[in-house]
Design an enzyme around this catalytic site. Sequence first.
Site, PDB file in Angstrom:
ATOM      1  N   LYS A  70      -6.695  -4.859  -4.629  1.00  0.00           N
ATOM      2  CA  LYS A  70      -5.618  -5.500  -3.882  1.00  0.00           C
ATOM      3  C   LYS A  70      -5.393  -4.808  -2.533  1.00  0.00           C
ATOM      4  O   LYS A  70      -5.242  -5.471  -1.507  1.00  0.00           O
ATOM      5  CB  LYS A  70      -4.332  -5.504  -4.723  1.00  0.00           C
ATOM      6  CG  LYS A  70      -4.447  -6.348  -5.989  1.00  0.00           C
ATOM      7  CD  LYS A  70      -3.137  -6.444  -6.734  1.00  0.00           C
ATOM      8  CE  LYS A  70      -2.728  -5.138  -7.371  1.00  0.00           C
ATOM      9  NZ  LYS A  70      -3.677  -4.697  -8.431  1.00  0.00           N
ATOM     10  N   THR A  71      -5.352  -3.486  -2.540  1.00  0.00           N
ATOM     11  CA  THR A  71      -5.166  -2.756  -1.284  1.00  0.00           C
ATOM     12  C   THR A  71      -6.366  -2.973  -0.366  1.00  0.00           C
ATOM     13  O   THR A  71      -6.213  -3.148   0.849  1.00  0.00           O
ATOM     14  CB  THR A  71      -4.985  -1.251  -1.558  1.00  0.00           C
ATOM     15  OG1 THR A  71      -3.848  -1.062  -2.403  1.00  0.00           O
ATOM     16  CG2 THR A  71      -4.769  -0.488  -0.262  1.00  0.00           C
ATOM     17  N   ASP A 115       2.912  -2.858  -1.356  1.00  0.00           N
ATOM     18  CA  ASP A 115       2.320  -2.643  -2.677  1.00  0.00           C
ATOM     19  C   ASP A 115       3.420  -2.621  -3.738  1.00  0.00           C
ATOM     20  O   ASP A 115       4.548  -2.189  -3.460  1.00  0.00           O
ATOM     21  CB  ASP A 115       1.553  -1.316  -2.692  1.00  0.00           C
ATOM     22  CG  ASP A 115       0.586  -1.212  -3.854  1.00  0.00           C
ATOM     23  OD1 ASP A 115       0.335  -2.240  -4.509  1.00  0.00           O
ATOM     24  OD2 ASP A 115       0.089  -0.108  -4.106  1.00  0.00           O
ATOM     25  N   THR A 164       1.180  -5.868  -9.864  1.00  0.00           N
ATOM     26  CA  THR A 164       0.515  -5.852 -11.162  1.00  0.00           C
ATOM     27  C   THR A 164       1.307  -6.643 -12.191  1.00  0.00           C
ATOM     28  O   THR A 164       0.844  -6.826 -13.313  1.00  0.00           O
ATOM     29  CB  THR A 164       0.350  -4.403 -11.657  1.00  0.00           C
ATOM     30  OG1 THR A 164       1.630  -3.761 -11.680  1.00  0.00           O
ATOM     31  CG2 THR A 164      -0.579  -3.610 -10.738  1.00  0.00           C
ATOM     32  N   ARG A 223     -12.616   0.488  -9.225  1.00  0.00           N
ATOM     33  CA  ARG A 223     -12.113   1.854  -9.020  1.00  0.00           C
ATOM     34  C   ARG A 223     -12.696   2.796 -10.071  1.00  0.00           C
ATOM     35  O   ARG A 223     -13.095   3.924  -9.765  1.00  0.00           O
ATOM     36  CB  ARG A 223     -10.592   1.867  -9.081  1.00  0.00           C
ATOM     37  CG  ARG A 223      -9.979   3.260  -8.868  1.00  0.00           C
ATOM     38  CD  ARG A 223      -8.478   3.224  -9.004  1.00  0.00           C
ATOM     39  NE  ARG A 223      -7.883   2.381  -7.973  1.00  0.00           N
ATOM     40  CZ  ARG A 223      -6.621   1.942  -8.006  1.00  0.00           C
ATOM     41  NH1 ARG A 223      -5.849   2.241  -9.035  1.00  0.00           N
ATOM     42  NH2 ARG A 223      -6.142   1.203  -7.027  1.00  0.00           N
TER      43      ARG A 223
END
Length: 347
Positions: A70-71, A115, A164, A223
């Site tokens: 997302k980032t 975020d 999330t 990640r």
Amino acid sequence: MDPEEYTDAVFAEALPEERAFEAALRPKTLDELVGQDRVREQLALVLDAATARGRTPDHVLLSGPPGLGKTTIAMIIANQLAAPLRLTSGPAIQHAGDLAAILSGIGEGDVLFIDEIHRMSRPAEELLYMAMEDFRVDVVVGKGPGATAIPLEIPPFTVVGATTRAGLLPGPLRDRFGFTAQLDYYEPADLHRIVLRSASLLDLSIDDDAAREIGSRSRGTPRIANRLLRRVRDYAEVRAGGHVDRAVAHAALELYEVDELGLDRLDRAVLHALCVSFGGGPVGISTLAVAVGEERETVEELAEPFLVRLGFLARTPRGRIATPAAWQHLGLSVPSDAAQLSFDDAD
């Protein structure tokens, strides 16, 4: 500690080189982004159409589990628009004044990335409604009967929100996003490509089979794939002359207790306690956490979602239960009533 605060604390304690490592591997454009093909195509249309019209794009909401990019996508949006990116987070905006201070510095066409946007305070959310829709906010000066609202005009900008837990977002806030993207877990083939790309950026010699091995154990999350790659790289440099083949990758991942499905020490401890100590359940999450020596939030947020995805664990009104697949993965005999219990008590 709140589960999300726990995650934030863990990230805050990450070594600077770990954060630098992840930042160096982030794709810079949509063409470099591996996976998420549907979202990538939809987002490209949104950005290209806005650019062709000479206007700022609609606000974008990115939803999905941690670690899916997302980032990274927020950074790509700013890069594709050649616009400054301003970053903040929901927990950092606890008062309307916090948001007003951020908005007062927004320039035309800027991208504001928030975020964990669902964790903003309610007064700040209400201020954001007006800013997103009308590009203006009313700043209240003073208190009581003498308070005065001063309108603050904001140049057109784009909010990119990441969450999330999309279900926790108020309806009025969700409605103000012109485009919502739900990020899905990555397929092994995509993770294989991500590992190869990351290895290339790191000048790491790696075989195709080794990259596939790492990708298959990455829980569908880029990640995690990059973090496992770093651990394998360490192992290869110390014990294998710097080259990573399938045997080296397998040995490294076994050393770090990541099995062929991506389960780690905590995951297997939860399954073992559930199957062996409690006969497959049902058992409460707090009891299960005590049995493995972890906090309830740790088990609930870090282990359970992946075990549920694999079909090893089921959440029921009476507690957690192990499915036949969990027994089989541990190499244990499946009790005769395990399958019946799983289906009869499932939510």
